[in-house]
Design a protein around this motif. Structure first.
Motif, PDB file in Angstrom:
ATOM      1  N   HIS A 105     -81.550  19.991 -18.181  1.00  0.00           N
ATOM      2  CA  HIS A 105     -81.788  18.712 -18.846  1.00  0.00           C
ATOM      3  C   HIS A 105     -83.097  18.689 -19.611  1.00  0.00           C
TER       4      HIS A 105
ATOM      5  N   PHE B 123     -73.549  15.617 -10.465  1.00  0.00           N
ATOM      6  CA  PHE B 123     -74.484  14.516 -10.536  1.00  0.00           C
ATOM      7  C   PHE B 123     -75.350  14.503  -9.303  1.00  0.00           C
TER       8      PHE B 123
ATOM      9  N   LEU C 186     -77.378  14.550 -13.057  1.00  0.00           N
ATOM     10  CA  LEU C 186     -76.640  13.783 -14.050  1.00  0.00           C
ATOM     11  C   LEU C 186     -76.940  14.292 -15.446  1.00  0.00           C
ATOM     12  N   PHE C 187     -78.221  14.560 -15.739  1.00  0.00           N
ATOM     13  CA  PHE C 187     -78.580  15.049 -17.056  1.00  0.00           C
ATOM     14  C   PHE C 187     -77.957  16.418 -17.330  1.00  0.00           C
TER      15      PHE C 187
ATOM     16  N   THR D  82     -75.199  17.608 -16.106  1.00  0.00           N
ATOM     17  CA  THR D  82     -73.766  17.447 -16.330  1.00  0.00           C
ATOM     18  C   THR D  82     -73.489  16.884 -17.715  1.00  0.00           C
ATOM     19  N   LEU D  83     -74.293  15.913 -18.136  1.00  0.00           N
ATOM     20  CA  LEU D  83     -74.103  15.349 -19.474  1.00  0.00           C
ATOM     21  C   LEU D  83     -74.393  16.393 -20.547  1.00  0.00           C
ATOM     22  N   ASN D  84     -75.406  17.236 -20.320  1.00  0.00           N
ATOM     23  CA  ASN D  84     -75.664  18.308 -21.275  1.00  0.00           C
ATOM     24  C   ASN D  84     -74.508  19.293 -21.333  1.00  0.00           C
TER      25      ASN D  84
ATOM     26  N   ALA E 297     -71.404  18.495 -20.828  1.00  0.00           N
ATOM     27  CA  ALA E 297     -70.366  17.812 -21.602  1.00  0.00           C
ATOM     28  C   ALA E 297     -70.686  17.838 -23.093  1.00  0.00           C
ATOM     29  N   LEU E 298     -71.974  17.677 -23.453  1.00  0.00           N
ATOM     30  CA  LEU E 298     -72.355  17.727 -24.861  1.00  0.00           C
ATOM     31  C   LEU E 298     -72.050  19.092 -25.469  1.00  0.00           C
TER      32      LEU E 298
ATOM     33  N   LEU F  94     -66.208  14.287 -18.405  1.00  0.00           N
ATOM     34  CA  LEU F  94     -66.784  12.956 -18.236  1.00  0.00           C
ATOM     35  C   LEU F  94     -65.881  12.072 -17.376  1.00  0.00           C
TER      36      LEU F  94
END
Length: 368
Positions: free
Chosen positions: A6, A28, A197-198, A200-202, A204-205, A219
């Motif tokens: 992240h 997460f 969380l960060f 995982t979002l990265n 997904a990005l 997501l």
């Protein structure tokens, strides 16, 4: 190559091959269990009559016989008379206390729904009835020395001891569910570690640029896992559910670490029905990733196995140790898991965590 952390300014490369539909989204970080005082979400009434454990049976039996032995000291005129009276009393007390425990175990759900005064009254009545049954059984088997024992005194003693045990069980239940459960639950849920969380979002990005449908699946799974983690749960779950949650967590970490994370599973299907506290395995495998895999330049190995043998389920989590690169943790997650196992299974559960050469090993044993 691994997906970015992240704190990385931008994605460096494509993710390692994985199926995010099954992997996703436990990364997460359900490390909420690192709270040393986190308690299972249950009401005290559900546990007051939870006497179906070896530890409770042993303690109740020892308590009744200790009270009997102490009471006879006031009436016996010599050690020989005391020993004789204690033997006669044991013939009544042992079947009575076992009958009370069995009845409480069978009726624990209906009894738990009653108000506290009714619980106490029925507990005393049940204790008196079991004491009278034990007295009648002993009198029929060997009336010598028991003719002068008053049935009323036997019933009163049985009811009084049952009330004492009820109060002990109630205090134990209150210890399992403290008065500030709601506040602690809010703190527990707020302790989901942000960097998971960060990350995982990265992930997904990075997937959005390559495969939007897979990113959407990641997501969706992340949202579903959040919902499961933050929802109220029972005080116990199946081991199979815990294994599934740990598999999801490690799968999403596989996307981050790629070939650096090497996981092997050895699961016994016969052990899947064992009952364990919720969120038992996830903090243990998270510790394995954080302290065994993440600090090591070459990554590390994690082995998870379950085995049923002799009516007991053995769960093992073993991870390689990164040596000097690894930063020791505070042991909060380990202490929390150990405490919740003790509260749920008492002496029937075992927990062991130790450094074994270049591997760290956690072993849990629970009844099936």
């Amino acid at each position: 190559m691994n997906l970015p952390r992240h704190d990385d300014p931008a994605p460096r490369s494509a993710p390692a091959e994985a199926d995010p539909r099954h992997a996703a989204a436990s990364s997460f970080g359900l490390s909420t269990l690192e709270l040393p005082h986190a308690a299972p979400r249950a009401t005290p009434a559900n546990h007051v009559f939870d006497v179906c454990h070896v530890g409770v049976v042993l303690r109740a039996t020892l308590f009744v016989h200790a009270a009997l032995a102490a009471g006879l000291l006031f009436t016996a005129h010599s050690p020989g008379i005391w020993a004789l009276q204690f033997a006669l009393g044991t013939a009544i007390a042992l079947p009575a206390v076992l009958a009370w425990l069995i009845a409480s175990c069978v009726l624990k759900q209906p009894l738990a729904r009653l108000p506290a005064p009714a619980q106490a009254a029925l507990t005393a009545a049940l204790g008196a009835a079991c004491a009278l049954a034990g007295w009648a059984l002993a009198l029929q088997a060997s009336p010598l020395g028991l003719e002068q024992l008053s049935p009323l005194a036997t019933a009163v003693a049985g009811g009084a001891l049952a009330l004492v045990m009820h109060q002990w069980l109630r205090m134990q239940a209150l210890a399992r569910t403290p008065a500030d459960t709601a506040a602690r639950l809010a703190e527990l849920q707020s302790r989901i570690r942000p960097h998971f969380l960060f990350n995982t979002l990265n992930s997904a990005l990075a997937l959005v640029r390559l495969d939007p449908q897979r990113a959407e699946s990641v997501l969706e799974d992340l949202a579903e896992l959040f919902r499961a983690a933050l929802a109220d749960t029972d005080s116990e779950v199946r081991l199979a559910d815990e294994v599934a949650l740990a598999q999801r967590y490690l799968a999403i970490e596989q996307i981050r670490f790629g070939s650096r994370l090497r996981v092997s599973w050895d699961l016994d299907g016969a052990a899947a029905a064992a009952r364990v506290p919720p969120l038992l395995l996830q903090p243990l495998v998270e510790n394995a990733v954080r302290h065994g895999v993440e600090p090591a330049p070459d990554g590390g190995d994690i082995r998870i196995s379950t085995r049923l043998k002799g009516g007991r389920v053995r769960i093992s989590i073993v991870n390689s140790v990164a040596g000097a690169a690894s930063q020791p943790g505070h042991g909060m997650a380990l202490a929390n898991v150990k405490e919740r196992l003790r509260l749920m299974h008492d002496v029937a559960a075992q927990f062991e965590a130790r450094l074994d050469g270049d591997h760290f090993r956690v072993q849990i044993v629970v009844p099936l």
